[in-house]
Enzyme design. Structure first.
Site, PDB file in Angstrom:
ATOM      1  N   ASP A  47      63.758  77.336  76.969  1.00 55.43           N
ATOM      2  CA  ASP A  47      63.746  77.279  75.505  1.00 55.43           C
ATOM      3  C   ASP A  47      62.372  76.814  75.029  1.00 55.43           C
ATOM      4  O   ASP A  47      61.683  76.057  75.724  1.00 55.43           O
ATOM      5  CB  ASP A  47      64.822  76.325  74.989  1.00 55.43           C
ATOM      6  N   HIS A  54      66.479  70.572  66.881  1.00 56.23           N
ATOM      7  CA  HIS A  54      66.360  71.599  67.912  1.00 56.23           C
ATOM      8  C   HIS A  54      65.230  71.203  68.865  1.00 56.23           C
ATOM      9  O   HIS A  54      64.071  71.517  68.639  1.00 56.23           O
ATOM     10  CB  HIS A  54      66.046  72.958  67.281  1.00 56.23           C
ATOM     11  N   ASP A  69      68.521  71.639  74.092  1.00 64.01           N
ATOM     12  CA  ASP A  69      69.029  72.999  73.937  1.00 64.01           C
ATOM     13  C   ASP A  69      69.232  73.682  75.288  1.00 64.01           C
ATOM     14  O   ASP A  69      70.189  74.434  75.476  1.00 64.01           O
ATOM     15  CB  ASP A  69      68.080  73.828  73.067  1.00 64.01           C
TER      16      ASP A  69
END
Length: 221
Positions: free
Chosen positions: A7, A149, A154
């Site tokens: 990510d 985030h 994540d």
């Protein structure tokens, strides 16, 4: 088989608008089990973070100003993902930014096998939301730590979502190895074993004779 959950966080959405990566997070899986081999770094994007991106991940220009630039970590990153399948949620976004950074750094672009969990989710739940939060809710995965985030959080959530999406609720275990190891341990802990002694033919004859002549007849005789 080794896979990498990957990510990124960025300064904004579009590479065409000059946006850059500010964080890379990777968690390695081996046979769907997370290993201790992770890759994580914050990056100086050499430009300002957009207001919308700041709301999403919370990384300020000041925080990122003293971090390494992508070109300083490019070789380590490429070595980490070499030969491994990449598991990415909305892969088009992350790959466009990563390949842009690699191009700027004068490195080869990513050519790993890619699995996009957004596509897996769309195929499995057509018409439903396929965001990471929605999938966590569907599979009852605790995402309460996801206030912002951030790449590693994540990745951790995506690793659990991915296992559910491919219908592997729990990693496969090698029971034959476990039993073999258990037997070896058992032998070490037991100091003796009972020996089975088979009767000779003469002993069998004497036993039959004893049963016929020496025992009182019972009801079933």
């Amino acid at each position: 088989m080794k896979e990498v959950i990957l990510d990124t966080e960025t300064t904004g959405l579009s590479v065409k608008e000059g946006h850059r990566i500010v964080e890379i997070g990777c968690i390695e899986l081996e046979n769907l089990i997370p290993t201790n081999n992770t890759f994580h770094c914050y990056l100086n994007p050499e430009r300002k973070v957009s207001e919308k991106a700041l709301e999403t991940h919370g990384y300020t220009d000041e925080f990122l100003s003293d971090k390494k630039k992508f070109k300083e970590v490019a070789d380590d990153f490429l070595l980490y993902i070499k030969g491994k399948k990449l598991i990415i949620h909305n892969a088009e976004f992350d790959l466009s930014h990563l390949n842009n950074e690699l191009k700027i750094a004068g490195k080869d672009l990513i050519n790993n096998e890619i699995i996009d969990t957004v596509i897996l989710a769309r195929d499995k739940f057509p018409g439903s939301s396929n965001s990471l939060d929605a999938l966590c809710k569907r599979y009852r995965i605790d995402n309460s730590k996801r206030e912002k985030h951030t790449a590693l959080i994540d990745c951790d959530l995506l690793s659990k979502v991915y296992i559910n999406l491919i219908d592997q609720k729990e990693p496969k275990l090698n029971f034959s190895n476990d039993i073999s190891q258990y037997n070896q341990t058992l032998k070490k802990n037991i100091s003796y074993f009972k020996k089975v002694v088979r009767p000779s033919e003469n002993e069998k004859i004497n036993h039959e004779k004893y049963l016929k002549t020496s025992l009182k007849k019972n009801f079933f005789s």
